[in-house]
Design an enzyme around this catalytic site. Structure first.
Site, PDB file in Angstrom:
ATOM      1  N   LEU A 131       0.816  -1.219   0.000  1.00  0.00           N
ATOM      2  CA  LEU A 131       0.000   0.000   0.000  1.00  0.00           C
ATOM      3  C   LEU A 131       0.847   1.265   0.000  1.00  0.00           C
ATOM      4  CD1 LEU A 131      -2.794  -1.010   2.563  1.00  0.00           C
ATOM      5  CD2 LEU A 131      -2.923  -1.019   0.062  1.00  0.00           C
ATOM      6  N   GLY A 132       2.031   1.187   0.587  1.00  0.00           N
ATOM      7  CA  GLY A 132       2.893   2.367   0.630  1.00  0.00           C
ATOM      8  C   GLY A 132       4.146   2.087   1.431  1.00  0.00           C
ATOM      9  N   GLY A 134       7.763   4.291   3.346  1.00  0.00           N
ATOM     10  CA  GLY A 134       8.389   5.557   3.700  1.00  0.00           C
ATOM     11  C   GLY A 134       9.658   5.309   4.459  1.00  0.00           C
ATOM     12  N   GLY A 137       9.255   2.727   7.358  1.00  0.00           N
ATOM     13  CA  GLY A 137       8.860   1.354   7.088  1.00  0.00           C
ATOM     14  C   GLY A 137       7.881   1.276   5.926  1.00  0.00           C
ATOM     15  N   VAL A 139       3.773  -0.337   4.478  1.00  0.00           N
ATOM     16  CA  VAL A 139       2.422  -0.764   4.833  1.00  0.00           C
ATOM     17  C   VAL A 139       1.915  -1.698   3.739  1.00  0.00           C
ATOM     18  CG1 VAL A 139       0.064  -0.053   5.382  1.00  0.00           C
ATOM     19  CG2 VAL A 139       1.973   1.432   5.999  1.00  0.00           C
ATOM     20  N   LYS A 154       1.673  -2.720   9.208  1.00  0.00           N
ATOM     21  CA  LYS A 154       2.810  -1.809   9.196  1.00  0.00           C
ATOM     22  C   LYS A 154       4.061  -2.582   9.593  1.00  0.00           C
ATOM     23  CE  LYS A 154       1.846   3.087   9.942  1.00  0.00           C
ATOM     24  NZ  LYS A 154       1.887   4.203  10.914  1.00  0.00           N
ATOM     25  N   ASP A 248       0.778  15.423  14.684  1.00  0.00           N
ATOM     26  CA  ASP A 248       1.030  15.280  13.249  1.00  0.00           C
ATOM     27  C   ASP A 248      -0.293  15.118  12.503  1.00  0.00           C
ATOM     28  OD1 ASP A 248       2.675  15.281  11.020  1.00  0.00           O
ATOM     29  OD2 ASP A 248       3.002  13.116  11.061  1.00  0.00           O
TER      30      ASP A 248
END
Length: 414
Positions: A131-132, A134, A137, A139, A154, A248
């Site tokens: 899914l993504g 960064g 880490g 996902v 995650k 955040d």
């Protein structure tokens, strides 16, 4: 479990006579008197725009045990430790040498649709797709091969060569471990294996508010209202029940699903009130930071309220309220008014709501609880369409079309 504040709001829609004065000036929460405790600040060598918090907090103490478990010292007074291993979570009482094995978190047990097994391991989850990813880490979308339930997982790589505690990982785990709010993302399982931490979370199938804005652009005011109520419920729970500052809050960290549910996520920057009652670190995304945070000044719960106002204004405009290249030059001073001319086409109640969130003086910002009684919230309380209907009619079809177009482009480039 806390009761959503909105359930106590009267259904009267006559808000034209509701004065701004009904929104009381922000206090440090009911009876809460923060003790100012400044901590030593040093530049973060990995990012010149951020500052590391050099204070020592026992809640971040961790170690890797001989058996390979990730151990977090959570309560030195009672001697309780949380161990996360390849078979899940254990609660260990070091004073009595007893422990409890947990197949899921306390938060997961509150979900009526969750089907737990007597024993769940990391190997029970099959990756469907990425899914993504960064700096912290990745996902993945995963499926429990036994129950067929779908989750988001995650993955964090823990670098044992780094002396500092992996604070973002531990902060997120602590924030979500026992959370009981329907507007906070739910943590179901946690595993640790060979230097990698895995957190199995609720999957929100419509992605983030950032995705919605990118796909749809400007979001109708009535739809923003439906999202806003749920965000405020989540913030009220965090601030009042959990004593947590998110720090955040932004469109990318607000998740939605096709049932019209909105949840706050990504608690790696969160601040937990304990020994330290005020935070001073420069952490998070500058575009959504309050003036006091941009200046690395002490901040508390009301810094999240500023971030909420900036986020909702972006949803209404379809683009950031402040130009990203100029955010560091926004030198607001106490007594200044944030210019909101770009919101002139929206209702007076919405403009007032954003203005209340964007009070430069932090003490003048209302709490999440107070904002739940604001004229903007009351104005659309019984209005239609529902968020679920809007997402399924206006967003989901466009998102599917985008995915098909990307696949077609990818196919042609092969």
């Amino acid at each position: 479990m806390s009761t959503p504040i909105l359930s106590h709001i009267p259904t009267s829609q006559n808000t034209t006579t509701t004065p701004t004065a009904t929104i009381r000036k922000k206090r440090r929460l009911d009876g809460f008197k923060p003790k100012l405790k400044l901590v030593k600040m040093e530049p973060d060598t990995t990012d010149g725009n951020k500052v590391k918090d050099k204070s020592v907090d026992e809640t971040y103490v961790h170690k890797i045990s001989e058996s390979g478990n990730f151990v977090i010292a959570t309560d030195s007074a009672s001697g309780q430790h949380i161990k996360v291993g390849d078979t899940g979570i254990q609660i260990e009482n070091t004073t009595s040498s007893s422990f409890v094995v947990m197949t899921q978190t306390p938060s997961a047990a509150l979900d009526p649709n969750f089907a737990p097994l007597q024993r769940t391991t990391l190997e029970d989850f099959k990756v469907i797709k990425r899914l993504g990813c960064g700096a912290q880490g990745s996902v993945d979308k995963v499926k429990n091969v036994h129950t067929k339930q779908i989750f988001a997982r995650k993955t964090f790589k823990i670098d044992s060569s780094i002396n500092a505690s992996p604070k973002m990982l531990i902060t997120e785990f602590r924030s979500l471990y026992s959370c009981e709010c329907k507007n906070i993302i739910r943590l179901y399982h946690a595993f640790h294996k060979e230097g990698t931490m895995y957190m199995v979370l609720e999957l929100m199938n419509c992605g983030s508010l950032e995705d919605v804005i990118k796909t749809k652009g400007r979001i109708p005011e009535q739809v923003i209202h439906k999202m806003c109520v749920q965000m405020l419920n989540g913030l009220h729970y965090l601030h009042t029940d959990m004593k947590i500052v998110h720090r955040d809050l932004k469109p990318a960290n607000i998740l939605v699903n096709d049932k019209g549910i909105v949840k706050l996520a990504d608690f790696g920057m969160a601040g937990h009130y304990g020994k330290r009652d005020i935070f001073t670190t420069y952490q998070g995304s500058a575009l959504y930071m309050s003036p006091e945070r941009l200046k690395s000044e002490p901040h508390t719960y009301n810094s999240d309220v500023w971030s909420l106002g900036v986020t909702l204004a972006e949803a209404a405009l379809g683009r950031p309220l402040f130009p990203p290249s100029e955010v560091h030059f926004l030198n607001f001073k106490k007594g200044d008014r944030v210019p909101l001319k770009e919101l002139e086409g929206f209702s007076a109640e919405f403009q007032q709501f954003i203005a209340l969130c964007l009070q430069v003086n932090a003490d003048d910002r209302p709490s999440a609880k107070e904002l739940l009684h604001s004229p903007f919230i009351l104005k659309y309380y019984l209005s239609k369409p529902s968020l679920q209907k809007w997402l399924r009619k206006e967003y989901v079809p466009h998102k599917k079309k985008e995915k098909l177009q990307k696949k077609e482009v990818s196919r042609r480039l092969r």
